[in-house]
Scaffold this active site. Structure first.
Site, PDB file in Angstrom:
ATOM      1  N   GLU A   6     -12.172  -0.644  17.619  1.00 36.56           N
ATOM      2  CA  GLU A   6     -13.237  -0.870  16.746  1.00 36.56           C
ATOM      3  C   GLU A   6     -14.000  -2.029  17.088  1.00 36.56           C
ATOM      4  O   GLU A   6     -13.415  -3.113  17.627  1.00 36.56           O
ATOM      5  CB  GLU A   6     -12.864  -1.121  15.182  1.00 36.56           C
ATOM      6  N   ASP A  23      11.012   2.485   6.027  1.00 36.73           N
ATOM      7  CA  ASP A  23      10.564   0.972   6.344  1.00 36.73           C
ATOM      8  C   ASP A  23      11.397   0.320   7.082  1.00 36.73           C
ATOM      9  O   ASP A  23      12.746   0.409   6.833  1.00 36.73           O
ATOM     10  CB  ASP A  23      10.138   0.339   5.010  1.00 36.73           C
ATOM     11  N   HIS A  68     -13.234   2.571   8.612  1.00 32.20           N
ATOM     12  CA  HIS A  68     -12.589   1.403   8.066  1.00 32.20           C
ATOM     13  C   HIS A  68     -12.952   0.863   6.803  1.00 32.20           C
ATOM     14  O   HIS A  68     -13.541  -0.219   6.463  1.00 32.20           O
ATOM     15  CB  HIS A  68     -12.552   0.429   9.176  1.00 32.20           C
ATOM     16  N   ILE A  93       0.786  -1.062  -0.142  1.00 36.83           N
ATOM     17  CA  ILE A  93      -0.026  -0.122   0.200  1.00 36.83           C
ATOM     18  C   ILE A  93       0.912   1.303  -0.097  1.00 36.83           C
ATOM     19  O   ILE A  93       0.584   2.131  -0.736  1.00 36.83           O
ATOM     20  CB  ILE A  93      -1.061   0.060   1.226  1.00 36.83           C
ATOM     21  N   GLY A 129     -11.127   1.256   3.930  1.00 35.21           N
ATOM     22  CA  GLY A 129     -10.008   1.302   2.821  1.00 35.21           C
ATOM     23  C   GLY A 129     -10.037   0.351   1.662  1.00 35.21           C
ATOM     24  O   GLY A 129      -9.608   0.765   0.613  1.00 35.21           O
ATOM     25  N   ALA A 130     -10.454  -0.838   1.812  1.00 33.69           N
ATOM     26  CA  ALA A 130     -10.558  -1.988   0.899  1.00 33.69           C
ATOM     27  C   ALA A 130     -11.856  -1.811   0.162  1.00 33.69           C
ATOM     28  O   ALA A 130     -12.147  -2.733  -0.807  1.00 33.69           O
ATOM     29  CB  ALA A 130     -10.229  -3.199   1.397  1.00 33.69           C
TER      30      ALA A 130
HETATM   31  P1  NAD Z   1       2.902  -4.917   3.438  1.00 35.98           P
HETATM   32  O1  NAD Z   1       3.326  -6.141   4.289  1.00 35.98           O
HETATM   33  O2  NAD Z   1       2.969  -5.158   2.043  1.00 35.98           O
HETATM   34  O3  NAD Z   1       3.629  -3.666   4.036  1.00 35.98           O
HETATM   35  C1  NAD Z   1       4.174  -3.328   5.224  1.00 35.98           C
HETATM   36  C2  NAD Z   1       5.406  -2.668   5.298  1.00 35.98           C
HETATM   37  O4  NAD Z   1       5.638  -2.166   6.465  1.00 35.98           O
HETATM   38  C3  NAD Z   1       6.516  -3.602   4.895  1.00 35.98           C
HETATM   39  O5  NAD Z   1       7.430  -3.369   4.242  1.00 35.98           O
HETATM   40  C4  NAD Z   1       7.156  -3.879   6.393  1.00 35.98           C
HETATM   41  O6  NAD Z   1       8.552  -4.046   6.330  1.00 35.98           O
HETATM   42  C5  NAD Z   1       6.747  -2.475   6.909  1.00 35.98           C
HETATM   43  N1  NAD Z   1       6.986  -2.416   8.642  1.00 35.98           N
HETATM   44  C6  NAD Z   1       6.613  -3.177   9.522  1.00 35.98           C
HETATM   45  N2  NAD Z   1       6.514  -2.638  10.583  1.00 35.98           N
HETATM   46  C7  NAD Z   1       7.141  -1.583  10.698  1.00 35.98           C
HETATM   47  C8  NAD Z   1       7.516  -0.458  11.313  1.00 35.98           C
HETATM   48  N3  NAD Z   1       7.240  -0.631  12.860  1.00 35.98           N
HETATM   49  N4  NAD Z   1       8.028   0.752  11.029  1.00 35.98           N
HETATM   50  C9  NAD Z   1       8.080   0.913   9.679  1.00 35.98           C
HETATM   51  N5  NAD Z   1       7.970  -0.269   8.774  1.00 35.98           N
HETATM   52  C10 NAD Z   1       7.324  -1.196   9.146  1.00 35.98           C
HETATM   53  O7  NAD Z   1       1.434  -4.385   4.111  1.00 35.98           O
HETATM   54  P2  NAD Z   1       0.251  -3.550   3.115  1.00 35.98           P
HETATM   55  O8  NAD Z   1      -0.516  -4.687   2.313  1.00 35.98           O
HETATM   56  O9  NAD Z   1       0.851  -2.659   2.636  1.00 35.98           O
HETATM   57  O10 NAD Z   1      -0.812  -3.218   4.301  1.00 35.98           O
HETATM   58  C11 NAD Z   1      -0.142  -2.231   5.163  1.00 35.98           C
HETATM   59  C12 NAD Z   1      -1.446  -1.930   6.250  1.00 35.98           C
HETATM   60  O11 NAD Z   1      -2.540  -1.600   5.799  1.00 35.98           O
HETATM   61  C13 NAD Z   1      -1.553  -3.272   7.111  1.00 35.98           C
HETATM   62  O12 NAD Z   1      -1.690  -2.939   8.541  1.00 35.98           O
HETATM   63  C14 NAD Z   1      -2.887  -3.784   6.785  1.00 35.98           C
HETATM   64  O13 NAD Z   1      -3.662  -4.523   7.555  1.00 35.98           O
HETATM   65  C15 NAD Z   1      -3.693  -2.386   6.399  1.00 35.98           C
HETATM   66  N6  NAD Z   1      -4.983  -2.410   5.442  1.00 35.98           N
HETATM   67  C16 NAD Z   1      -5.834  -1.617   5.903  1.00 35.98           C
HETATM   68  C17 NAD Z   1      -7.117  -1.642   4.996  1.00 35.98           C
HETATM   69  C18 NAD Z   1      -8.227  -0.743   5.254  1.00 35.98           C
HETATM   70  O14 NAD Z   1      -9.341  -1.076   5.100  1.00 35.98           O
HETATM   71  N7  NAD Z   1      -7.886   0.473   5.731  1.00 35.98           N
HETATM   72  C19 NAD Z   1      -7.054  -2.704   3.898  1.00 35.98           C
HETATM   73  C20 NAD Z   1      -6.106  -3.374   3.555  1.00 35.98           C
HETATM   74  C21 NAD Z   1      -4.664  -3.392   4.502  1.00 35.98           C
END
Ligand code: NAD
Length: 319
Positions: A275, A177, A293, A158, A295-296
């Site tokens: 939530e 990251d 919530h 994302i 986002g997706a």
């Molecule tokens: P992803 O695993 O592709 O990316 C997450 C990144 O964060 C990774 O590159 C990881 O190395 C990095 N990371 C982990 N801990 C860290 C920290 N403490 N500091 C810095 N970097 C860190 O995941 P994604 O698919 O990009 O999803 C990201 C987030 O979005 C997740 O929490 C997911 O649950 C959430 N999400 C939310 C919605 C929504 O409806 N709002 C929908 C889908 C996903």
């Protein structure tokens, strides 16, 4: 015929892809308490869920004919993944299907917040016909995004989608990251042109101190917030912050304090602590742009989730 139970629903595109290949897809919702008996009596080999249905050890043990458990979406907290795999069940999900939807929602919040749309949409129905001029005055100090720096914390799927959209709007992008040193992202344009960028990640401190807006795209690990009072303290005065990752990644009390003291100008939140009963103080705060919530939650993401699940199921049974 292989039977698929999509207990929390699946898009028509997913149903079509599966039925075309001879699968039978049932979308009738079975109550959690009847799930084990229905899976066994109706000979389901595939169980698809979203977040509502849970797949725990008892179900895995009691349904030996189950070959695939699929989660439409990312988080698999509702499935005992390791246990299922140990028992020979193939557990699949669709981690990339909603990245673009979440990234677009970030910009819905961001573009809205710099022009105070979240507040204007609350006030116009109340006093728009009588206080037009004073409302116009209240929202006169908008800002443009072009030329500003967006700091992306968590540069995975994302985060990288967010970077593409930010570049498209003429923003500077910085990323932090914990596990990634750089990422290559490719922007694709309407005429087939492509432009690739390599973005090197930076320290959290550098990203926080130099960004006009900070957006969070990290998983929630443990109880500690990634952004608390100390991290907010490093941010520019008047900056904005967005969280569309998981509740608890920002310390909500520290956030409200920073907004009240005008350290931060505004925030955009799609996810919350506790939530589905978020803090009413957050929900009523006049400097926060809010969504529940979602986002997706786009039709396009639901379609992609369905077709990605279908493709993985078809491939599994063709092998
Ligand atoms: P992803 O695993 O592709 O990316 C997450 C990144 O964060 C990774 O590159 C990881 O190395 C990095 N990371 C982990 N801990 C860290 C920290 N403490 N500091 C810095 N970097 C860190 O995941 P994604 O698919 O990009 O999803 C990201 C987030 O979005 C997740 O929490 C997911 O649950 C959430 N999400 C939310 C919605 C929504 O409806 N709002 C929908 C889908 C996903």
């Amino acid at each position: 015929m292989i039977k698929v139970l999509a207990n929390d629903g699946i898009s028509q595109a997913g149903i079509d892809a599966l039925t075309e290949k001879g699968f039978e897809v049932i979308t009738e919702k079975i109550d959690q308490s009847d799930l084990i008996s229905t899976i066994n009596s109706d000979n389901y080999e595939v169980l698809l869920v979203r977040s509502a249905t849970t797949v725990r050890k008892d179900l895995i043990d009691a349904c030996p004919k189950l070959r695939i458990v699929g989660r439409g979406g990312v988080g698999m907290d509702n499935i005992d993944v390791e246990y299922a795999r140990k028992k020979g069940i193939n557990v699949i999900n669709t981690p990339a299907a909603s990245s673009s939807s979440v990234a677009e929602l970030v910009f819905a919040h961001l573009l809205g917040m710099v022009r105070f749309l979240f507040d204007s949409n609350r006030q116009m129905p109340l006093t728009g016909d009588t206080e037009f001029k004073s409302l116009k005055q209240s929202y006169a100090k908008g800002r443009e995004l072009a030329g500003k720096t967006l700091g992306i914390i968590g540069f995975g799927r994302i985060g990288q989608e967010v970077a593409k959209k930010a570049i498209g709007l003429g923003m500077n992008v910085m990323a932090h990251d914990r596990f990634l040193d750089e990422a290559n992202i490719t922007l694709e344009f309407f005429n087939g042109d492509k432009k690739s960028f390599t973005i090197e990640t930076d320290s959290l401190e550098n990203v926080l101190t130099k960004s006009d807006f900070v957006t969070l795209h990290v998983p929630k690990i443990g109880d500690k917030a990634v952004i608390g009072a100390e991290e907010i303290g490093m941010m520019k005065t008047g900056a904005g912050i967005l969280n569309a990752s998981r509740g608890g990644v920002i310390d909500e009390t520290a956030l409200m304090f920073a907004l009240d003291k005008k350290k931060l100008a505004y925030a955009g939140l799609d996810v919350f602590d506790n939530e589905p009963s978020p803090s009413i103080h957050l929900c009523m705060h006049n400097a926060i742009s809010l969504t529940p919530h979602i986002g997706a939650a786009t039709l396009e993401a639901q379609d992609r989730i369905g077709t990605e699940l279908a493709e993985q199921i078809i491939t599994y049974f063709e092998q």
